[in-house]
Design a protein around this motif. Structure first.
Motif, PDB file in Angstrom:
ATOM      1  N   TYR A  52     -20.096 -72.504 -15.458  1.00  3.57           N
ATOM      2  CA  TYR A  52     -19.225 -71.416 -15.913  1.00  3.57           C
ATOM      3  C   TYR A  52     -18.759 -71.818 -17.303  1.00  3.57           C
ATOM      4  CZ  TYR A  52     -16.252 -67.340 -15.198  1.00  3.57           C
ATOM      5  OH  TYR A  52     -15.696 -66.089 -15.283  1.00  3.57           O
ATOM      6  N   GLU A  58     -26.821 -69.254 -20.613  1.00  8.19           N
ATOM      7  CA  GLU A  58     -26.993 -68.425 -19.418  1.00  8.19           C
ATOM      8  C   GLU A  58     -28.013 -69.024 -18.457  1.00  8.19           C
ATOM      9  OE1 GLU A  58     -26.893 -63.617 -18.900  1.00  8.19           O
ATOM     10  OE2 GLU A  58     -28.545 -64.435 -20.099  1.00  8.19           O
ATOM     11  N   GLY A  77     -25.971 -70.849 -15.740  1.00 13.55           N
ATOM     12  CA  GLY A  77     -24.849 -70.217 -15.042  1.00 13.55           C
ATOM     13  C   GLY A  77     -24.239 -69.066 -15.816  1.00 13.55           C
ATOM     14  N   ASN A  78     -22.979 -68.778 -15.520  1.00 13.36           N
ATOM     15  CA  ASN A  78     -22.264 -67.664 -16.134  1.00 13.36           C
ATOM     16  C   ASN A  78     -21.728 -68.050 -17.514  1.00 13.36           C
ATOM     17  OD1 ASN A  78     -22.338 -65.669 -13.912  1.00 13.36           O
ATOM     18  ND2 ASN A  78     -21.182 -67.244 -12.826  1.00 13.36           N
TER      19      ASN A  78
END
Length: 281
Positions: free
Chosen positions: A129, A151, A154-155
């Motif tokens: 994140y 990306e 993850g976010n």
């Protein structure tokens, strides 16, 4: 997309793993690290990655993003070494905690397109994140290239103000350690009550994963979810009373504030051109 990583440690490994896992070729990734053991470890995991012990012009041919993936204490030295090569670089991304864009830009000889990110260790399993801030001079293409890279692990969320990266550092950057601390003590409590080691670990992990699954199923406030488990006069109520008496709620919030403050302090300390690590060899 072509990337050059300055530093081949855990975060570089996680990001490279994300890029490769998303279907892109490892042959388009170059890593510079003077540590022979680090190079061997990386090329064993990613045989197609090109590994170098020092910077040279050919490294930056057709590169899209250069990632400064060294420890914060070594960032000034790494940036100064990179400065002569910046005319060929579309975007520089720093993943070091605390060190600010204005300082990185200065060490790079006034290079404007600096982007900072704060990934966290779950990036190693594609569950990162990452908060990101870009200098105003970083163009859309540079931002898009960095977004695509991050990306892959993850976010990603973008911040309008650089100081918010210190908050992200205190929460998502340091946050996995808070989770492991909780798990560590759940496991210790289970051991003290007679559960075997394997069972204690499994139960602690299931408590966390099961609780997260429930919380992620909707937007129910965390306090309400806790209240649903806490029956009047029951076992959970007794446990929560111990937490309340010990001030665990305040301790958690104070811990996050302390981490946030330390992130800001690192920016002040390491942004100093005379910092002792700046000339370390």
């Amino acid at each position: 997309m072509k990337y050059v990583f300055i530093g081949g440690g855990a975060m570089a490994t996680a990001l490279i793993g994300g890029v490769v896992g998303s279907g892109k070729g490892a042959a388009d990734i170059r890593v510079v690290d003077p540590n022979d053991a680090q190079q061997i470890r990386l090329t064993t995991v990613f045989p197609q990655v090109q590994s170098y012990s020092r910077l040279e012009d050919t490294l930056f041919e057709e590169v899209d993003v250069v990632v400064l993936a060294v420890k914060p204490q070594l960032l000034q030295m790494a940036a100064r070494q990179l400065a002569p090569f910046t005319p060929a670089i579309p975007a520089v991304l720093s993943v070091a905690a605390g060190v600010r864009v204005k300082d990185i830009s200065r060490w790079l000889g006034g290079y404007p397109a600096v982007i900072r990110a704060m990934p966290n260790t779950p990036a190693q399993v594609g569950a990162g994140y990452t908060g990101v801030y870009a200098a105003p001079e970083a163009n859309e293409a540079a931002r898009n290239h960095v977004h695509e890279l991050l990306e892959s692990v993850g976010n990603v969320f973008w911040l309008n103000h650089e100081e918010m990266l210190d908050v992200v550092t205190a929460l998502s950057g340091s946050g996995p350690a808070y989770v492991f601390y909780f798990l560590e003590n759940l496991e210790a409590a289970a051991h003290s009550l007679g559960l075997r080691e394997g069972s204690a670990r499994a139960i602690a992990l299931n408590i966390l994963s099961g609780g997260l699954a429930l919380a992620q199923r909707g937007n129910t406030p965390f306090a309400e979810l806790r209240a649903r488990v806490t029956s009047k006069g029951g076992t959970t109520e007794r446990a929560i009373q111990v937490f309340d008496h010990a001030g665990v709620d305040k301790a958690i919030q104070e811990a996050v504030h302390a981490a946030w403050q330390r992130a800001a302090e690192l920016g002040d300390e390491l942004g100093n051109d005379d910092h002792p690590e700046a000339s370390a060899g």
